[in-house]
Write a protein that holds these residues in place. Structure first.
Motif, short mmCIF file in Angstrom:
data_model
loop_
_atom_site.label_atom_id
_atom_site.label_comp_id
_atom_site.label_asym_id
_atom_site.label_seq_id
_atom_site.Cartn_x
_atom_site.Cartn_y
_atom_site.Cartn_z
N PHE A 136 56.93 73.38 46.92
CA PHE A 136 55.53 73.68 47.25
C PHE A 136 55.06 75.06 46.77
O PHE A 136 54.01 75.16 46.12
N LEU B 293 53.57 69.28 55.07
CA LEU B 293 54.19 70.38 55.81
C LEU B 293 53.58 70.50 57.21
O LEU B 293 54.28 70.77 58.18
N HIS B 294 52.28 70.29 57.30
CA HIS B 294 51.64 70.31 58.62
C HIS B 294 52.15 69.18 59.49
O HIS B 294 52.40 69.37 60.68
N ALA C 125 55.09 69.69 61.36
CA ALA C 125 54.99 70.62 62.48
C ALA C 125 54.08 70.07 63.57
O ALA C 125 53.75 70.78 64.51
N SER D 52 42.68 71.90 66.58
CA SER D 52 44.03 71.40 66.78
C SER D 52 44.66 71.06 65.45
O SER D 52 43.98 70.87 64.44
N MET D 53 45.94 71.01 65.47
CA MET D 53 46.71 70.72 64.27
C MET D 53 46.35 69.34 63.70
O MET D 53 46.26 69.14 62.50
N LEU E 265 36.81 72.53 57.80
CA LEU E 265 38.17 72.99 57.60
C LEU E 265 38.22 74.51 57.79
O LEU E 265 39.15 75.05 58.37
N LEU F 143 40.27 76.40 60.52
CA LEU F 143 41.23 77.41 60.07
C LEU F 143 41.04 78.72 60.86
O LEU F 143 42.00 79.31 61.34
N CYS G 142 42.12 78.40 64.32
CA CYS G 142 43.56 78.29 64.45
C CYS G 142 44.22 79.64 64.25
O CYS G 142 45.15 80.01 64.96
N ARG H 67 46.30 82.49 67.02
CA ARG H 67 47.70 82.65 66.64
C ARG H 67 48.02 84.10 66.31
O ARG H 67 49.12 84.58 66.59
N ARG I 287 58.40 85.31 59.51
CA ARG I 287 57.97 83.97 59.17
C ARG I 287 56.55 83.73 59.64
O ARG I 287 55.68 83.30 58.88
N ASN J 4 53.12 83.20 57.58
CA ASN J 4 52.25 82.05 57.79
C ASN J 4 50.82 82.50 58.06
O ASN J 4 49.86 81.94 57.52
N PHE K 269 49.26 83.81 54.93
CA PHE K 269 48.91 82.67 54.09
C PHE K 269 47.55 82.09 54.49
O PHE K 269 46.66 81.93 53.67
N SER L 9 56.86 82.57 54.70
CA SER L 9 56.81 81.61 55.78
C SER L 9 57.78 80.46 55.54
O SER L 9 58.28 79.86 56.48
N LEU L 10 58.05 80.16 54.29
CA LEU L 10 58.95 79.02 54.04
C LEU L 10 60.40 79.43 53.87
O LEU L 10 61.29 78.59 53.92
C1 HEM Z 1 42.69 74.89 54.27
C2 HEM Z 1 43.46 74.31 55.13
C3 HEM Z 1 44.94 74.56 55.33
C4 HEM Z 1 45.93 74.58 54.41
C5 HEM Z 1 45.81 74.34 52.91
C6 HEM Z 1 47.14 74.87 55.10
C7 HEM Z 1 48.37 74.94 54.52
C8 HEM Z 1 49.54 75.16 55.20
C9 HEM Z 1 50.84 75.16 54.63
C10 HEM Z 1 51.11 74.92 53.15
C11 HEM Z 1 51.74 75.39 55.59
C12 HEM Z 1 53.24 75.41 55.43
C13 HEM Z 1 53.72 76.74 55.07
C14 HEM Z 1 53.93 77.56 56.26
O1 HEM Z 1 54.71 77.19 57.14
O2 HEM Z 1 53.31 78.63 56.28
C15 HEM Z 1 51.03 75.55 56.80
C16 HEM Z 1 51.62 75.81 58.01
C17 HEM Z 1 50.95 75.82 59.21
N1 HEM Z 1 49.58 75.64 59.37
FE1 HEM Z 1 48.23 75.38 57.95
N2 HEM Z 1 46.86 75.03 56.42
C18 HEM Z 1 45.53 74.82 56.60
C19 HEM Z 1 44.84 74.84 57.79
C20 HEM Z 1 45.43 74.98 59.03
C21 HEM Z 1 44.75 74.87 60.26
C22 HEM Z 1 43.27 74.58 60.39
C23 HEM Z 1 45.67 75.06 61.22
C24 HEM Z 1 45.45 75.03 62.71
C25 HEM Z 1 45.11 74.00 63.37
C26 HEM Z 1 46.93 75.31 60.61
C27 HEM Z 1 48.10 75.55 61.29
C28 HEM Z 1 49.33 75.71 60.70
C29 HEM Z 1 50.55 75.94 61.42
C30 HEM Z 1 50.70 76.05 62.92
C31 HEM Z 1 51.57 76.02 60.47
C32 HEM Z 1 53.04 76.31 60.74
C33 HEM Z 1 53.83 75.07 60.63
C34 HEM Z 1 55.30 75.37 60.65
O3 HEM Z 1 55.71 76.21 61.45
O4 HEM Z 1 56.00 74.73 59.86
N3 HEM Z 1 46.75 75.25 59.26
N4 HEM Z 1 49.68 75.41 56.55
#
Ligand code: HEM
Lengths: 316, 529
Positions: A230, A272-273, A276, B20-21, B86, B90, B93, B97, B167, B171, B174, B464-465
């Motif tokens: 990724f 990935l989401h 989780a 929410s997720m 979105l 975002l 969220c 956090r 981590r 995240n 990111f 984060s990864l």
């Molecule tokens: C434009 C929209 C979004 C994209 C492209 C995106 C992309 C990503 C990606 C690629 C990851 C995996 C990498 C990582 O663990 O950092 C991730 C993790 C995560 N995202 Fe997002 N995200 C988006 C929106 C959101 C939103 C709206 C939320 C909240 C509801 C969210 C919550 C999280 C959380 C909690 C993780 C951690 C998951 C873990 O621990 O593996 N993300 N996101």
């Protein structure tokens, strides 16, 4: 720089040899698969794994190294794959030597390199699996199947003679951007295959499932490869945008290829989401991963061949 | 119940739902799905001609698609809606956090659980050292971890350790960088512009004086096309190189330019403009996009007056650069409008840089100019430039031909230097060919911001990864007679497995096998959560 036809010929020869070796390795894997006795406990293990996401480490039935026929056949399949990967690497290197640059400017070269990355990634995954490799090894035939199909298509339909680059492709960015895209795609192929098999095995107790690696292993291979791929894919898109800024006048123009790459990226972010998110682990996540790879393939073939955009490739 | 509490409850639930997720997942899919027609259907913004072709081919489907905005997905309201939702999701969220993360950073690691044996990673052993020594060794071994010590009754001592906080930081970086990227992208679209212009490569000039200087101009919403960065470009020559097969190898345009500060003193700087290598003047960039040929004709009218014109004929076949176009002339010295409208001339036809004739049919054998020729029709009559309809410089108005007001008076193939004579003794002379280049000028002041955020996106993603968040607990219980019982428990808080090995290593370091005392250290690692 002029093209060296002799070197190109040897590259093609190595390509064909690698293809045949992959095919043989795939046949050996199929033999291994069919002579492996159906383990009895796996089905139950599967239910446990599916059920709560946490894992029961049921000792795999073959953990006592029973060096019977399946083991021997399986090992030779892997050895053959290793040999094939070396031959394939020489094909890529010779092609590069024949044209004096990285050999990925048309679909034949692109497909070949993706397949190489996929097989190399597969071998690395197998190696890192260590003691559980016997179980994982049965994935081999399923990884080689798309590789053989792609390489066959690459060598026939998509084949193009080595040629110099057209001006718009002639930039060092082709090395950076396309290498990243190829690497990510190859790794994601392995990830997609693992998730697809996870889904095939998902109905508990199916006979096919019983011989596959257990679902936890498949899930883990799928996730770990996706996690490696990724960021590389993200980088490929960013590098592409930087190149586009220098070549086309804007870093992002919603060109079909760009758009599709972004769609695939978003799908993998979804994967990935999902991993989780409660209720989305397991099969739903695996589906998303498979869809992600479908988008990648679609982008590689359909968009290149049918939907014309700024991303045109010399020779197809 | 009070209306207000109901309302706030509704608002809170909506907000919770949106952030929410699950919603994030659903929106991500909608985004992917919504972008697909943008990749698969022709788009106005990319190629309006192909949209029209598609519409002609699908007369029933196309109007529906058009209403839905499928030919302009990335400017459509529904795509913007997904994008905005979105965005909100975002923000909703990321903000909580981040706050949570800041709190975590100040809190000590979680206290040691009562039953370490139920954790995924667990090990016990007896040691001859005193509890204090064990704790000290553990502290030394766990350098780099966040550590908190605790005590339980019966002089039991505990150690909680946690590591891998980066981590979550990665995240958050990111996701925040993603927000920044989206915002800068949107601003760039608002205040930037792109324009295309064709310039003859014979010393002709283009000055960025306003949107009217362009052949086509695409402004951002807040650009009115008047206050553009002033600069000028003069194209002195264009040199392509080709493979023997006709595949292009390299394009170079020799230009000189004046940046804003050079215009008053009149200084010109030389520059070699190449594909993949734009000229950057401040934040404005000039690109070499394409090239082509412009044949030059001189018409000698029966009264002896001459008129010359060089007009670009755009390529219709890129591989051979066979080109097609029209050059138009007004009869000189005619003031009477009616007379003028019977005496206008149009030279229209094909140009081949390397002529190949099949019979008298002209085609081109090679894209470079080795043996140029034109195959032209000369038409005389009313060109229709007063008809009020928009006029293309590349073609004639077919309706004028259809209505008989514009008539073909000659058809012939000419090489440079050759000429033909019309029935009214007008002479059309093919003088030669000039090359032209097509340039694009782009302005987008936020693109460096976008790049910066993209780099942060990548860096955050990498952290984060790759970083693993994991916890380790040590419980040291004084033995019944002498020595101590040391118990370790470990928990990986994140998906990336592989904590097992590290845990075993720590266990091996902290739990020496002792003097062959039973029980031998047992390391139980249940991999795979
Ligand atoms: C434009 C929209 C979004 C994209 C492209 C995106 C992309 C990503 C990606 C690629 C990851 C995996 C990498 C990582 O663990 O950092 C991730 C993790 C995560 N995202 Fe997002 N995200 C988006 C929106 C959101 C939103 C709206 C939320 C909240 C509801 C969210 C919550 C999280 C959380 C909690 C993780 C951690 C998951 C873990 O621990 O593996 N993300 N996101």
């Amino acid at each position: 720089m002029p093209i060296d036809p002799v070197v190109e010929y040897y590259s093609d020869l190595a390509y064909g040899t690698a293809l045949v070796l992959y095919l043989l390795a795939m046949v050996l894997h199929a033999v291994e698969y069919s002579v492996t006795p159906v383990p009895v406990t796996t089905a139950a293990g599967r239910v446990a794994a599916e059920g709560n996401g946490a894992v029961a480490t049921l000792a795999p039935p073959d953990s006592t190294p029973m060096r019977g026929t399946p083991e021997r056949v399986g090992r030779s399949a892997v050895a053959l794959t290793g040999l094939a990967v070396l031959v394939h690497a020489s094909s890529l290197a010779l092609r590069g030597a024949a044209i004096g640059r990285v050999p990925w400017a048309n679909m034949y070269e692109f497909t070949s390199a993706i397949c190489w990355v996929a097989v190399a990634c597969w071998l690395v995954a197998l190696y890192r699996q260590g003691s559980a490799a016997t179980s994982l090894r049965r994935l081999g035939g399923f990884v080689l199947l798309p590789v053989v199909v792609l390489m066959f298509l690459g060598g026939t339909v998509l084949y193009a003679r080595a040629a110099p680059l057209i001006p718009s492709l002639n930039s060092y960015w082709i090395t950076i951007h396309v290498s990243a895209a190829i690497t990510a795609t190859g790794i994601l192929l392995v990830s997609g295959v693992a998730s697809a098999l996870y889904l095939v095995g998902a109905p508990a107790g199916s006979r096919i499932a019983a011989r596959l690696p257990d679902s936890t292993t498949l899930d883990r291979v799928a996730y770990r490869t996706a996690v490696v791929a990724f960021p590389i894919w993200t980088f490929a898109i960013i590098a592409g945008a930087i190149w586009a800024e220098a070549a086309w006048g804007h870093y992002w123009g919603w060109d079909p290829k760009e758009t599709c790459a972004l769609v695939a990226w978003v799908v993998y972010a979804g994967y990935l989401h999902a991993r989780a998110t409660a209720g989305w682990r397991g099969s739903p996540a695996a589906w998303i991963n498979v869809v992600g790879f479908a988008v990648m393939l679609f982008n590689l073939f359909f968009v290149n061949i049918v939907v014309a955009g700024l991303h045109s490739y010399a020779g197809l | 119940m009070n209306r207000l509490t109901q309302l706030t409850a509704l608002a809170r639930n909506t907000w919770r739902g949106l952030t929410s997720m699950r919603t994030a997942l659903a929106l991500l899919f909608l985004l992917a799905l919504g972008a697909l027609p943008g990749a698969l259907l022709p788009q106005y913004s990319l190629n309006a001609q192909r949209v029209r072709t598609y519409q002609a081919q699908h007369p029933t489907l196309a109007p529906v698609l058009d209403r839905l905005g499928f030919f302009e997905v990335f400017a459509s309201p529904w795509f913007a809606a997904i994008y905005l939702l979105l965005f909100v999701s975002l923000v909703g969220c990321v903000v909580p956090r981040s706050i949570d993360y800041a709190r975590q950073l100040r809190r000590p690691p979680v206290a040691t659980p009562r039953n370490l044996g139920r954790l995924p990673h667990h090990a016990v052993s007896e040691s001859a050292s005193t509890p204090a020594e064990v704790i000290a060794t553990a502290r030394r071994r766990l350098r780099g971890w966040r550590i908190a010590e605790g005590e339980e009754h019966g002089s039991v001592r505990t150690l909680s350790a946690e590591r891998g906080y980066l981590r979550e930081a990665g995240n958050l970086v990111f996701h925040v960088a993603l927000l920044g990227l989206l915002v800068s992208f949107a601003i760039g679209k608002l205040v930037g512009y792109e324009g295309q212009v064709i310039v003859l490569a014979n010393g002709s000039q283009f000055c960025n004086s306003g949107s009217l200087a362009y052949d086509s101009f695409r402004p951002g919403r807040s650009v009115d096309g008047t206050a553009l960065t002033p600069f000028c470009v003069q194209v002195n020559g264009f040199t392509p190189t080709y493979q023997p097969t006709g595949a292009p190898q390299d394009y170079r345009a020799a230009i000189t330019y004046q940046a804003p500060g050079d215009i008053a003193p009149g200084t010109w700087h030389p520059y070699l403009l190449k594909v993949n290598d734009p000229l950057r003047i401040g934040g404005t960039r000039v690109y070499l996009l394409g090239h082509g040929y412009a044949p030059q004709f001189t018409v000698t009218f029966p009264d002896g007056q001459q008129r010359s014109a060089v007009v670009q004929w755009p390529p219709v076949e890129l591989a051979t650069m066979l080109s097609e176009g029209t050059t138009k002339f007004d009869p000189p010295g005619v003031t009477d409008d009616a007379a003028r409208r019977t005496g206008q001339l149009a030279i229209t036809g094909l140009f081949a840089p390397t002529a190949a004739f099949r019979g008298s049919l002209l085609s081109s054998a090679f894209p470079d100019m080795l043996d140029p020729a034109v195959a032209i029709d000369v038409l005389k009559g009313d060109l229709g430039n007063n008809s009020g309809r928009g006029q293309s410089i590349f073609s004639i108005d077919q309706s004028m031909v259809d209505s008989g007001r514009l008539k073909q008076v000659a058809r012939q193939n000419l090489r440079p230097g050759q000429q033909l004579t019309l029935p009214d003794r007008t002479v059309v002379h093919f003088d030669g060919v000039t090359r032209f280049v097509s340039l694009q000028v782009s302005y987008d002041p936020t693109q460096l911001w976008v790049l910066g955020f993209a780099v942060l996106v990548l860096g955050g993603l990498g952290l984060s990864l790759t970083v693993k968040r994991r916890r380790l607990w040590v419980r040291v219980t004084p033995g019944e007679l002498a020595g101590t019982v040391v118990e370790l428990g470990g928990l990986a808080r994140t998906e990336a497995a592989g904590y097992g090995e590290e845990f075993e290593q720590i266990a091996a370091d902290l739990l020496p096998p002792g003097r062959a005392q039973p029980p031998v250290p047992t390391v139980l690692s249940k991999e795979g959560r």
